[in-house]
Design an enzyme around this catalytic site. Structure first.
Site, PDB file in Angstrom:
ATOM      1  N   SER B  45      66.951   2.873  78.956  1.00  0.00           N
ATOM      2  CA  SER B  45      66.520   2.398  77.639  1.00  0.00           C
ATOM      3  C   SER B  45      65.381   3.252  77.112  1.00  0.00           C
ATOM      4  O   SER B  45      65.351   3.611  75.935  1.00  0.00           O
ATOM      5  CB  SER B  45      66.070   0.932  77.726  1.00  0.00           C
ATOM      6  OG  SER B  45      67.113   0.113  78.191  1.00  0.00           O
ATOM      7  N   LYS B 164      67.984  -3.372  89.056  1.00  0.00           N
ATOM      8  CA  LYS B 164      66.726  -3.245  88.336  1.00  0.00           C
ATOM      9  C   LYS B 164      66.608  -4.480  87.457  1.00  0.00           C
ATOM     10  O   LYS B 164      67.416  -4.668  86.531  1.00  0.00           O
ATOM     11  CB  LYS B 164      66.695  -1.986  87.471  1.00  0.00           C
ATOM     12  CG  LYS B 164      65.410  -1.907  86.620  1.00  0.00           C
ATOM     13  CD  LYS B 164      65.389  -0.744  85.635  1.00  0.00           C
ATOM     14  CE  LYS B 164      64.106  -0.759  84.808  1.00  0.00           C
ATOM     15  NZ  LYS B 164      64.109   0.231  83.721  1.00  0.00           N
ATOM     16  N   SER B 166      64.505  -6.245  84.764  1.00  0.00           N
ATOM     17  CA  SER B 166      63.440  -6.050  83.772  1.00  0.00           C
ATOM     18  C   SER B 166      63.139  -7.331  83.005  1.00  0.00           C
ATOM     19  O   SER B 166      62.601  -7.284  81.914  1.00  0.00           O
ATOM     20  CB  SER B 166      63.820  -4.937  82.791  1.00  0.00           C
ATOM     21  OG  SER B 166      63.837  -3.690  83.444  1.00  0.00           O
ATOM     22  N   GLY B 189      61.371  -3.706  86.746  1.00  0.00           N
ATOM     23  CA  GLY B 189      61.184  -2.845  85.591  1.00  0.00           C
ATOM     24  C   GLY B 189      59.849  -3.093  84.911  1.00  0.00           C
ATOM     25  O   GLY B 189      59.610  -2.563  83.838  1.00  0.00           O
TER      26      GLY B 189
END
Lengths: 298, 298, 298, 298
Positions: B45, B164, B166, B189
């Site tokens: 991202s 991951k 986040s 994250g």
């Protein structure tokens, strides 16, 4: 350019091997050409645009253009996350003969996006677009809602001619209709609120459900235009349940199955969207059978 | 394959004309190669992956591979909305020599997506991927949260080696660590929760902030590994404010400006992301100056 | 006044006829008196305070005061929607001998409430309160989150001595610990994040789960204080599942049933809260049996 | 019992010392008695019911009953978090001569509440109530939305005669009207969607804005009943902005100030609700002045 009436948000049919079925798509358009639909939205959310590659998208645009009856307005969904890519897609659509572009809000970096971000994005697109731009607010998919102040600011741009508001808020439609220049056109994306949206000043609608039931939605539109409010109310109330059980509960897979049952090229959506299970199919088949045996219903 | 330590979520620098700056990117990597970073996440991202075209993405992957030090683990962000496209991107990354793929959840049709949708999507990708797959849950951008039951179901797949997360939820990290097979690796994250995440069993982190402050985040990781909890706490508390003022308040534009101030190739993000205004720049410059004069701080 | 350690959020037991069981409540307190609990929170969310009348509330406060061991800190939940009523309740609690008041945010008119509203409300209460005030942010029930800027502004008030943050955000705990005066004390409301919260500087916790498992939560707190981080991690990971299956999935009804199984006066909650069905009871009984046969677990 | 027409959600005026002004309240009612309002809602959200004590609430109920014109339907807001307390309040309202009770959803323990919780709560209240019950769904304050399936299940109860839906969803109104027994009456809580709500079958409305502008809202209702749709649309569009600028932006404080300007007993709300600042007052005064000089507007 006037967006009066009903535009189906077209679905994208696939062949058995998963490739886009341009033949199926053209077949659907030829049938729609016989109806009172005002035009077609190609590559909208319902068209699984985010699941198509660039070449596929261009082929879909060209195929619809090829067979659409000349009186039908052609709208292309061209919104991408990037401003530059949105402009590129919009220009391609214009070059292919589309009359207008429907541009959804960017949405991925929503924690960083401010009203100013949307305003600058849409202005840049409208400045660069050879064809008129319709804003597209669809919070159910994007998590982003265009609020009235941003819409009214953008409505001042000469190449931004309207909005498709799929938030379901009839109140916002009223706010925009009462606050924007008279030439700015509001289209609703909600079949379940078509009549109330028109009642407060929407000019038309872009509706997924119209891909399966074009005649019924055109009929409802015509009833309102003719001022036959009592019949409009009755038909709207009948459509509320159809909309909920097909679209709200089953999404694109449900819509495509309803299209199959009505003789269109529906089929299954692309993964990760899952096809309907047998139980869901039975429910939709039963709903359509019930509607057909009921004169007052869809 | 072990994902211990700190991975920066790389940014994508641009030339003055808006093209991707492969030279700038390589320059950043050469500096990162000198640090204790465990490897690199490319096209996450933070890398503005949703704003890049396919050719640009491939060029970025190749550039990082070319200059990364051989001991650094290379992770490619390959998630797309479509299952087939995600598989295609994952295979390209593998062919380019990437060690693992980070695959975010599909999210556009979230009203139609069920836990089963995500499970089938990730299993299909993992089945087809030549390289290990890391799940990626990033609700702040996608509006989709992978919940513990789905994660635990997917953790059973032999080619899904970790996640991951986040979401910022330290509780979920604990749930996954306690419920998943021991080999399943959780990466956070969130730079602001790095120490607490490691304390409950996360193995490492993929952090945007590490693109600007790699040494500080590696230092915090090392403090925790060494059991120096009091110092870890102090450094974490110092980093909380840095993370908030740069990433939470200013996003990618803020991170890139902090990179500029620290001598990396930062620059501005692509539209619709807006660059920082002068006031914001001053605030970040003041924050970094303050940190540098404070021995105990970042 | 220091709020170090573990405070159970007390439940309110009822007689068979639905009246508050002061005898049951006192029985629970006498057992808790034998543990390492730091004190008691009376009339919190877990105590079904919003389901009790004024006379019942006063009777509960008096009963706990009567039997609590003298070294236990007594905290009364006194938050009401109205500022004046909150002050009145706080003064009654002080008159009954309570050491501190826990004041939740007003929340009903949340569309009209601004940060300034909360700041003025809490300052007015703190100005009028004869005893120290703890802020209480519990978005899962109220839909209102006290954000870091408001908390830091309120932390300057000499009679606002801390906060119970039940948002589950370990990041916010870090933000407040690093930003507030050193004397301002942060307590977490999440048993599933007790260790990570303490790791970043929380001083203690007010926990529903401690009404059923006081020894285990005190043990976890002590492990952290003693710097035994590896054991703390293991015990925290064991507690994560217990917390989720009892509190997250079953709420007060689940907690009370776990209390029954552990020999406390639990019982059923008041309507509209529904009692557990038999299946849920079996699940909780199985969980507790499993914990008891597992040395490393709760 | 029919709830056709417009009911104002009454405000509660206070004396200078903060006590409830029964004289002011009666003065307002005497003026409302001269209008076409169908009746009064007492102790709703707009009446600051959550900021009033029990004795104050009873006094307010008695005062309105005392001076209301005999043809006006009297509805009391009686919802509390506890089922037993809701029943007790409903019985008191009945004993005081109220014709119906408006019962909002419980909401504090929303993570534990299931559709079944609401269904059992409302059935218990309706079973015990001497007067008909109206459901009340007001997610903006409670965070709880009564969804169509629960509403339709409850609509079968003989003592549950309708719902006030303040969610703003015109679609849900259509769903309930089309799915519930014909005798079940839907009232909207949104002045900005009054016409569209009536268009799809709502029977009337309970509106905060009607406390300041009873004549205009009665006029809009009458236009719709008379089938004068074009005029209804125009008036609705004019009211959209008034509703947004007074209620959405300023809440009860804004409504009360508008009442002051129109000669009612408005005043300021109770803390923690803050009074308007001077700038906000000027904006509302300007809006009302504009409306009065515009024949086609409120």
């Amino acid at each position: 350019m006037e967006f009066r009436g009903i535009f189906p948000a077209l679905t994208t049919p696939y062949e058995a091997d998963g490739e886009v079925s341009l033949a199926g798509l053209k077949g659907n358009i030829r049938r729609y050409n016989q109806t009172g639909l005002a035009g077609y939205l190609v590559l909208g959310s319902t068209g699984e645009s985010v699941l198509l590659g660039r070449e596929e998208s261009d082929a879909v645009l060209a195929a619809v253009k090829e067979v659409a009856a000349p009186e039908k307005l052609l709208i292309a969904g061209t919104g991408a996350e990037s401003t530059a890519e949105t402009i590129a897609r919009t220009r391609r659509a214009a070059a292919l003969g589309y009359h207008a572009a429907l541009v959804k809000t960017p949405y991925y970096y929503k924690p960083a996006y401010r009203p100013e971000t949307y305003i600058r994005h849409f202005r840049a697109v409208a400045d660069a677009s050879p064809i008129p731009v319709l804003l597209y607010s669809v919070p159910v998919f994007t998590g982003v809602t265009l609020e009235t102040p941003e819409i009214l600011a953008l409505a001042e741009h000469t190449n931004i001619v309207g909005i498709k508001d799929s938030s379901g808020s009839v109140q916002r439609i009223g706010e925009v209709v009462s606050g924007a220049p008279a030439a700015f056109q509001v289209l609703t994306g909600g079949a379940a609120v078509l009549y109330p949206a028109l009642a407060v000043g929407a000019k038309g609608a872009i509706l997924a459900l119209a891909s399966a039931f074009p005649e019924k939605l055109v009929e409802l539109y015509d009833l309102v235009i003719q001022g036959r409010h009592e019949q409009a109310k009755e038909l709207q109330l009948a459509l509320v349940g159809t909309s909920k059980r097909i679209m709200t509960e089953n999404g694109i897979a449900g819509l495509k199955y309803a299209m199959d049952l009505r003789g269109y090229h529906g089929g299954v959506p692309r993964l990760p969207l899952l096809p309907l299970n047998e139980e869901k199919k039975r429910q939709i088949a039963a709903l359509l059978a019930l509607n057909e045996t009921s004169a007052a219903r869809v």
